[in-house]
Design a protein around this motif. Structure first.
Motif, short mmCIF file in Angstrom:
data_model
loop_
_atom_site.label_atom_id
_atom_site.label_comp_id
_atom_site.label_asym_id
_atom_site.label_seq_id
_atom_site.Cartn_x
_atom_site.Cartn_y
_atom_site.Cartn_z
N ASP A 137 -53.23 -53.58 63.70
CA ASP A 137 -54.42 -53.78 64.51
C ASP A 137 -55.66 -53.57 63.64
O ASP A 137 -56.09 -52.44 63.42
CB ASP A 137 -54.41 -52.77 65.65
CG ASP A 137 -54.76 -53.41 66.97
OD1 ASP A 137 -54.93 -54.62 67.03
OD2 ASP A 137 -54.85 -52.66 67.94
N THR A 138 -56.24 -54.60 63.13
CA THR A 138 -57.46 -54.50 62.33
C THR A 138 -58.63 -55.01 63.16
O THR A 138 -58.52 -55.99 63.87
CB THR A 138 -57.35 -55.32 61.04
OG1 THR A 138 -57.15 -56.66 61.37
CG2 THR A 138 -56.24 -54.79 60.15
N GLN A 139 -59.74 -54.30 63.03
CA GLN A 139 -60.94 -54.69 63.77
C GLN A 139 -61.88 -55.45 62.84
O GLN A 139 -61.94 -55.18 61.65
CB GLN A 139 -61.65 -53.47 64.33
CG GLN A 139 -60.84 -52.72 65.36
CD GLN A 139 -61.60 -51.50 65.88
OE1 GLN A 139 -62.60 -51.10 65.32
NE2 GLN A 139 -61.10 -50.94 66.96
N GLN A 140 -62.60 -56.38 63.40
CA GLN A 140 -63.58 -57.13 62.64
C GLN A 140 -64.95 -56.47 62.82
O GLN A 140 -65.36 -56.20 63.94
CB GLN A 140 -63.64 -58.59 63.13
CG GLN A 140 -62.40 -59.37 62.86
CD GLN A 140 -62.24 -59.67 61.36
OE1 GLN A 140 -63.17 -59.53 60.60
NE2 GLN A 140 -61.04 -60.03 60.97
N TYR A 141 -65.62 -56.22 61.73
CA TYR A 141 -66.96 -55.65 61.75
C TYR A 141 -67.94 -56.69 61.21
O TYR A 141 -67.60 -57.49 60.35
CB TYR A 141 -67.05 -54.38 60.90
CG TYR A 141 -66.19 -53.27 61.41
CD1 TYR A 141 -66.61 -52.50 62.49
CD2 TYR A 141 -64.97 -52.98 60.83
CE1 TYR A 141 -65.83 -51.48 62.97
CE2 TYR A 141 -64.18 -51.96 61.30
CZ TYR A 141 -64.61 -51.20 62.38
OH TYR A 141 -63.84 -50.19 62.85
#
Length: 126
Positions: free
Chosen positions: A1-5
């Motif tokens: 689960d990687t978040q986009q910033y």
């Protein structure tokens, strides 16, 4: 689960948009904006005093650092006549500023346009 910033624009982001990062972040940037405005106003109000102090010739020091600080202090306001200030009255009534405008007539170097007392009244009103 990687978040986009994504980066926020430095110039277009408002403190309210930073509120989702926390109320402290928003309050910090609102405070910094208001303090910047306060310091700008204080600089504008103090600039006449800095100008007249820097134009003075009362402080002489051998240390470059002390000379730099003393030049902008109120102790440097004005200049004594070429013969020097010989009494307390001459110190009080010394020349504050001479306008160096090109003129037809030659001016005596001891002539004065504004005395220290006149300058101090206007600077004190600020």
């Amino acid at each position: 689960d990687t978040q986009q910033y994504e980066y926020l624009s430095v110039w277009k982001t408002t403190p309210a948009q930073l509120g989702h990062l926390g109320v402290g972040v928003q309050l910090y940037f609102q405070f910094m904006k208001k303090m910047g405005i306060v310091f700008l106003i204080m600089f504008i109000l103090s600039s006449p005093s800095l100008f007249f102090n820097a134009a003075g010739q009362m402080v002489e020091d051998t240390s470059v650092l002390n000379q730099a600080f003393a030049t902008l202090s109120i102790a440097n306001l004005g200049k004594c006549p070429s013969s020097g200030c010989q009494s307390f009255t001459e110190v009080r009534e010394r020349c504050g500023y001479t306008f160096d405008l090109p003129s037809i007539n030659e001016r005596n170097e001891d002539e004065c346009d504004l005395t220290v007392q006149e300058i101090a009244q206007w600077i004190g009103a600020l």
